[in-house]
Design a protein around this motif. Sequence first.
Motif, PDB file in Angstrom:
ATOM      1  N   LEU A  44       0.929  -1.343  -0.018  1.00  0.00           N
ATOM      2  CA  LEU A  44       0.255   0.021  -0.152  1.00  0.00           C
ATOM      3  C   LEU A  44       0.921   1.099   0.074  1.00  0.00           C
ATOM      4  N   ALA A  45       0.612   2.233  -1.031  1.00  0.00           N
ATOM      5  CA  ALA A  45       1.355   3.500  -0.832  1.00  0.00           C
ATOM      6  C   ALA A  45       0.550   4.718  -0.685  1.00  0.00           C
ATOM      7  N   VAL A  46       0.932   5.279   0.433  1.00  0.00           N
ATOM      8  CA  VAL A  46       0.341   6.209   1.120  1.00  0.00           C
ATOM      9  C   VAL A  46       0.876   7.665   0.486  1.00  0.00           C
ATOM     10  N   LYS A  94      11.714  -0.570  -6.230  1.00  0.00           N
ATOM     11  CA  LYS A  94      11.200  -1.893  -6.992  1.00  0.00           C
ATOM     12  C   LYS A  94      11.624  -3.186  -5.900  1.00  0.00           C
ATOM     13  N   LEU A  95      13.004  -3.025  -5.229  1.00  0.00           N
ATOM     14  CA  LEU A  95      13.446  -4.006  -4.374  1.00  0.00           C
ATOM     15  C   LEU A  95      12.484  -4.424  -3.311  1.00  0.00           C
ATOM     16  N   ASP A 101       4.119   0.077  -9.476  1.00  0.00           N
ATOM     17  CA  ASP A 101       3.678  -1.326  -9.051  1.00  0.00           C
ATOM     18  C   ASP A 101       3.182  -1.526  -7.558  1.00  0.00           C
ATOM     19  N   ALA A 102       2.782  -0.580  -6.979  1.00  0.00           N
ATOM     20  CA  ALA A 102       2.119  -0.561  -5.663  1.00  0.00           C
ATOM     21  C   ALA A 102       0.507  -1.349  -6.042  1.00  0.00           C
ATOM     22  N   ASP A 103       0.258  -2.075  -5.217  1.00  0.00           N
ATOM     23  CA  ASP A 103      -0.732  -2.958  -5.351  1.00  0.00           C
ATOM     24  C   ASP A 103      -2.218  -1.865  -4.929  1.00  0.00           C
ATOM     25  N   THR A 123      -5.915   4.090  -8.177  1.00  0.00           N
ATOM     26  CA  THR A 123      -5.814   2.830  -8.834  1.00  0.00           C
ATOM     27  C   THR A 123      -4.311   2.800  -9.504  1.00  0.00           C
ATOM     28  N   PRO A 124      -3.180   1.851  -9.262  1.00  0.00           N
ATOM     29  CA  PRO A 124      -2.075   2.020 -10.059  1.00  0.00           C
ATOM     30  C   PRO A 124      -2.034   1.904 -11.444  1.00  0.00           C
TER      31      PRO A 124
END
Length: 237
Positions: free
Chosen positions: A48-50, A194-195, A219-221, A236-237
Amino acid sequence: MFETVSSEPAEPTDIVVLDGVDKTYTGGRSVVHALQSVDLSVRSGTLLAVHGRSGSGKTTLLNVIGGLDRPDAGRVEVCGLDLVSASDAELTELRRRSVAFVFQGFGLLPMLSAAENVEVPLRLQGITERRERVEELLDVVGLGGRADHRPNELSGGEQQRVAIARALAADPQLLVADEPTGQLDSRTGAEIMKLIVAVAAERDIAVVVATHDLSIIDDADHRVELQDGHVIAELTP
Ligand SMILES: Nc1ncnc2c1ncn2[C@@H]1O[C@H](COP(=O)(O)OP(=O)(O)OP(=O)(O)O)[C@@H](O)[C@H]1O
Ligand SMILES: [Mg+2]
């Protein structure tokens, strides 16, 4: 009774659940609603990206999720533990065993080598067979050849790789990363992201990352945007 052996992968579980979470800071005459009615969940193996401007509540949210700070209202459940009613000892145990942190400033101990930094959480857990584990973790982050370097002998991106290896050493279920690329140039930042995404998926870890810069996380879900402590958008990504 027959035992059924399933070849299906394990069902993803909710590692983080927030329900109606508020956090208010009162100091003198000012009242800051740092989090307001925040609902979200994060499953194992997902990121999850905030996102949000400075002061929108990202660090407050990550501190609540990581058990560093308690909310004023709402429900917070992390790795099956109710963080609102948990004792201080339970929170300490959660942070030691199940949650790992990665910060903007890397947070490595300057007098220790890369390998010794990665070893610290293993020592804290009383693990005696450490050497092979440390080598494997440094390989995972692509730093096998830098084990003996101290932080000041490594680039910023390399230091953050060591910090990620250290975070993985305790075999966490949840990785909380507050602006992990904030001190890196955009290309190195994208490599570090990415890592983090790769290790989350490979090790089935839930990850919550706060960032100003959404472009480094393609590529965050899941992505949420905070504004004045509210989730204003699920992107949405
Ligand atoms: N300990 C504190 N006491 C009082 N107010 C606080 C405290 N910590 C944070 N705040 C306030 O809560 C709000 C949210 O802060 P927070 O640090 O969570 O924002 P942020 O999104 O992480 O910002 P940045 O991108 O600059 O790191 C801000 O208005 C901040 O001033
Ligand atoms: Mg912050």
